[in-house]
Design a protein around this motif. Structure first.
Motif, PDB file in Angstrom:
ATOM      1  N   GLU A   1      -2.360  11.966   6.510  1.00 15.94           N
ATOM      2  CA  GLU A   1      -3.798  11.699   6.546  1.00 15.94           C
ATOM      3  C   GLU A   1      -4.426  12.136   5.228  1.00 15.94           C
ATOM      4  OE1 GLU A   1      -6.275  11.981  10.185  1.00 15.94           O
ATOM      5  OE2 GLU A   1      -7.264  13.642   9.132  1.00 15.94           O
TER       6      GLU A   1
ATOM      7  N   SER B   1      -8.116   9.502  14.768  1.00 15.62           N
ATOM      8  CA  SER B   1      -6.902   9.860  14.029  1.00 15.62           C
ATOM      9  C   SER B   1      -5.724  10.066  14.984  1.00 15.62           C
ATOM     10  CB  SER B   1      -7.163  11.130  13.219  1.00 15.62           C
ATOM     11  OG  SER B   1      -5.991  11.551  12.560  1.00 15.62           O
TER      12      SER B   1
ATOM     13  N   ASN C   1     -10.838  12.117   6.342  1.00 16.63           N
ATOM     14  CA  ASN C   1     -11.339  12.191   7.711  1.00 16.63           C
ATOM     15  C   ASN C   1     -12.825  12.515   7.634  1.00 16.63           C
ATOM     16  OD1 ASN C   1     -12.184  13.570  10.245  1.00 16.63           O
ATOM     17  ND2 ASN C   1     -10.051  13.258  10.852  1.00 16.63           N
TER      18      ASN C   1
ATOM     19  N   VAL D   1     -11.338   7.214   8.367  1.00 15.52           N
ATOM     20  CA  VAL D   1     -10.051   7.875   8.579  1.00 15.52           C
ATOM     21  C   VAL D   1      -9.034   7.097   7.752  1.00 15.52           C
ATOM     22  CG1 VAL D   1      -8.223   8.443  10.210  1.00 15.52           C
ATOM     23  CG2 VAL D   1     -10.618   8.730  10.876  1.00 15.52           C
ATOM     24  N   TYR D   2      -8.374   7.785   6.822  1.00 18.57           N
ATOM     25  CA  TYR D   2      -7.453   7.116   5.898  1.00 18.57           C
ATOM     26  C   TYR D   2      -6.050   7.666   6.109  1.00 18.57           C
ATOM     27  CZ  TYR D   2      -6.192   4.672   1.561  1.00 18.57           C
ATOM     28  OH  TYR D   2      -5.647   3.807   0.645  1.00 18.57           O
ATOM     29  N   LYS D   3      -5.115   6.767   6.407  1.00 22.18           N
ATOM     30  CA  LYS D   3      -3.749   7.159   6.747  1.00 22.18           C
ATOM     31  C   LYS D   3      -2.722   6.535   5.803  1.00 22.18           C
ATOM     32  CE  LYS D   3      -4.432   9.348  10.796  1.00 22.18           C
ATOM     33  NZ  LYS D   3      -3.841  10.639  11.173  1.00 22.18           N
TER      34      LYS D   3
ATOM     35  N   ASP E   1      -2.238   7.714  15.343  1.00 16.91           N
ATOM     36  CA  ASP E   1      -0.882   8.263  15.266  1.00 16.91           C
ATOM     37  C   ASP E   1      -0.068   7.895  16.498  1.00 16.91           C
ATOM     38  OD1 ASP E   1      -1.743   9.362  12.921  1.00 16.91           O
ATOM     39  OD2 ASP E   1      -1.663  11.457  13.592  1.00 16.91           O
TER      40      ASP E   1
ATOM     41  N   SER F   1      -6.862   2.172   6.177  1.00 15.20           N
ATOM     42  CA  SER F   1      -8.151   2.836   6.362  1.00 15.20           C
ATOM     43  C   SER F   1      -8.843   2.305   7.599  1.00 15.20           C
ATOM     44  CB  SER F   1      -9.051   2.622   5.140  1.00 15.20           C
ATOM     45  OG  SER F   1      -9.399   1.260   4.995  1.00 15.20           O
TER      46      SER F   1
END
Length: 581
Positions: A484, A463, A487, A323-325, A467, A450
């Motif tokens: 995002e 995710s 995912n 999951v990359y934010k 948040d 990440s």
């Protein structure tokens, strides 16, 4: 996808998987030139038992490890397990005073798999064909490497198109019907060898690979031009040599070598070679979904990983999810004078630093509520294998140049790699960072973060939890935006499927030792995607060195890796031809 390092499990008797390896057994007694009892009792994939009646000293660790219904080879024949099979009758003759014993002698009748009676000879022929033609295949690989297929750069769109036509031509040389299929960006190549004559239930394999490559970076760091492949010290240096053109070529060469036998492939083989892997494979899921019937298979086979070390094979059976934010914190409408406004409005850089710090405790454990809830714990066998084969702290420091190890308490370095989830800051920008000083209060701060996931962690659940934690840590004195970018779920394949057993046997026979089964630290989104859409698990046969400079200048692929990889693919095809009942 390169191997950086991996969390291994050796296919050895110390592990449950290792129990499949052959154990030494006493030879059966001989009476009047006949063997009085069956040599080994194995179980077929369909759970039907048969008696494997063989002369003395013919047990094969590779065959027993595979769990396949294929007769083991003679220890006298060192070329390969399958290639040695035709000589078993000669061995029996020598050990029975000149009289040839057959499987049907006496009350014990051998009932091998339907394909094994022919596959050893075909395998020998295919291996011989490869040896005879390998210089031609190598020349084709050099041509493959000259295509400047940098998917990230639109200037190379024509190179991408021309490369797909070349791949189609290679499949045509192998007798495989192929065509180029457009996508919204770069085309893909699909191929199909067709049904196996007389074997409607034969196994179907889908070979996946990618012809696109990474940008070359600083040309001054290359010892030879990246798209003018050079051979130095029995090694090919070129962009894409290991990732992934050289490894694709092992499959193309294997197909062409098998065609030289003038016999059909023992399994149905399909191909899917895409051109967007290095930029995220954005259009691959739609392509697979739209052509799911056409791509239907029992297993996906990919060679986009590496060996464990220079002479030990490896197989990844698990990869981590991702999951990359991106976190963006905005404050004042413009950068402010820190002497005039400092202390009167919130500083976005200070706020972002506090948010990021709140995501870990002092020991490096992630503090997001529920983050570890679905992490599948390591078994005692896995931990034992890691202790034996995993990366030591000394190796970690030598590889990274870090001053000391760090990570989640209660786990070793190797356990933290691959088997535990992580949260890392990948980038952090704000304010003035050029030469000299500028006393400003920045108007914006941003960071990319990440999270690598393992086991049964749900990326959507993680995710949302991320948040919520970031919003909880962010004060109302700034404006917060969370984006995002990726995912993807983690992937974990069963290690006891017929396909995995065949792959283990092929690697064992090719390298002379069983592979180390590894849990990769990286992410391959295509693996859970293939499972979800096609219902097929993936088999990762990697042949490049773990230190092959992938994504870096002077990427390389050893000549012996190309040759060894092709031979392994041929053995795998032969073994799979006897797996499906």
């Amino acid at each position: 996808m390169p191997r950086q390092s991996a969390m291994p499990i050796s296919a050895s008797p110390a592990t449950p998987l290792g129990n499949q390896l052959a154990q030494s057994r006493p030879d059966p007694p001989v009476r009047d030139g006949r063997y009085a009892e069956p040599r080994v009792a194995l179980t077929r994939p369909d759970n039907r038992a048969f008696e494997d009646w063989l002369p003395p000293n013919t047990a094969s660790a590779a065959s027993a490890a595979s769990g396949l219904n294929c007769p083991p080879r003679s220890r006298r024949n060192s070329a390969s397990a399958m290639a040695g099979l035709p000589n078993l009758r000669a061995d029996a003759k020598a050990e029975s005073n000149g009289r040839t014993l057959t499987p049907r002698d006496g009350p014990y009748r051998m009932n091998p798999c339907s394909f094994c009676t022919g596959s050893p000879t075909l395998l020998e022929s295919a291996l011989k064909a490869f040896d005879q033609k390998r210089q031609a295949y190598l020349a084709d690989l050099m041509t493959f490497l000259r295509f400047e297929t940098i998917s990230a750069q639109s200037i190379h769109a024509d190179d991408m198109r021309r490369c797909t036509e070349w791949i189609r031509g290679q499949l045509d040389l192998a007798g495989i019907e192929a065509r180029v299929v457009p996508t919204a960006r770069h085309p893909a190549v699909l191929g199909d060898s067709g049904p196996v004559p007389g074997r409607p239930s034969a196994t179907t394999l889908l070979v996946y690979g990618h012809y696109d490559v990474q940008p070359v970076g600083d040309l001054r760091l290359w010892k030879s031009p990246p798209f003018e492949p050079a051979i130095r010290d029995q090694t090919i240096f070129a962009r894409g040599s290991a990732d992934d053109k050289g490894q694709i070529m092992t499959h193309l060469a294997a197909m062409r070598a098998w065609k030289e036998t003038r016999e059909p492939l023992p399994v149905r083989v399909k191909f899917l070679i895409e051109g967007e892997e290095e930029i995220g494979s954005a259009h691959l899921p739609d392509l697979v979904r739209e052509r799911a019937d056409e791509l239907a298979c029992d297993y996906v086979v990919l060679s986009d990983t590496s060996t464990y070390d220079h002479d030990t094979p490896a197989m990844d059976y698990a990869t981590r999810g991702l999951v990359y934010k991106e976190i963006i914190v905005d404050g004042p409408a413009r950068d402010l004078h820190s002497g005039q406004y400092g202390g009167t409005v919130a500083n976005p850089a200070n706020v972002l630093a506090g948010i990021l710090a709140s995501l870990h405790d002092g020991n490096g454990r992630v503090t997001i509520p529920g983050f570890y809830d679905d992490v599948r714990p390591l078994s005692s066998d896995e931990r034992q294998a890691l202790a034996q084969h995993g990366m030591s702290d000394t190796q970690l420091l030598a590889a990274t140049g870090s001053p000391a190890p760090f990570g989640e308490p209660g786990f070793t370095t190797t356990e933290r790699y691959g088997a535990r989830p992580t949260l890392d800051v990948n980038g952090l920008v704000s304010g003035y960072i050029d030469e000299g000083a500028a006393t400003i209060l920045p108007s914006r701060a941003a960071s990319k973060v990440s999270m690598r996931l393992v086991g049964d962690q749900d990326p959507d659940k993680i995710s949302k939890a991320f948040d919520a934690a970031v919003r909880m840590a962010c004060p109302a004195t700034v404006r917060l935006t969370i984006l995002e970018h990726s995912n993807c779920a983690a992937y974990l394949a069963p290690t006891d499927s017929p396909g995995m057993k065949a792959a283990i046997a092929a690697l064992t026979e090719t390298y002379g030792k069983p592979p180390i089964l590894t849990r990769g630290g990286g992410t391959l989104p295509i693996l859970p995607m293939f499972r979800k859409i096609l219902g097929a698990d993936s088999i990762m046969l990697g042949f490049s060195s773990p230190d092959c400079n992938v994504h870096s200048p002077n990427e390389f692929f050893h000549l012996h890796e190309f040759e060894t990889g092709t031979r392994c693919v041929l053995r795998f095809l032969s073994l799979m031809g006897g797996v499906h009942s």
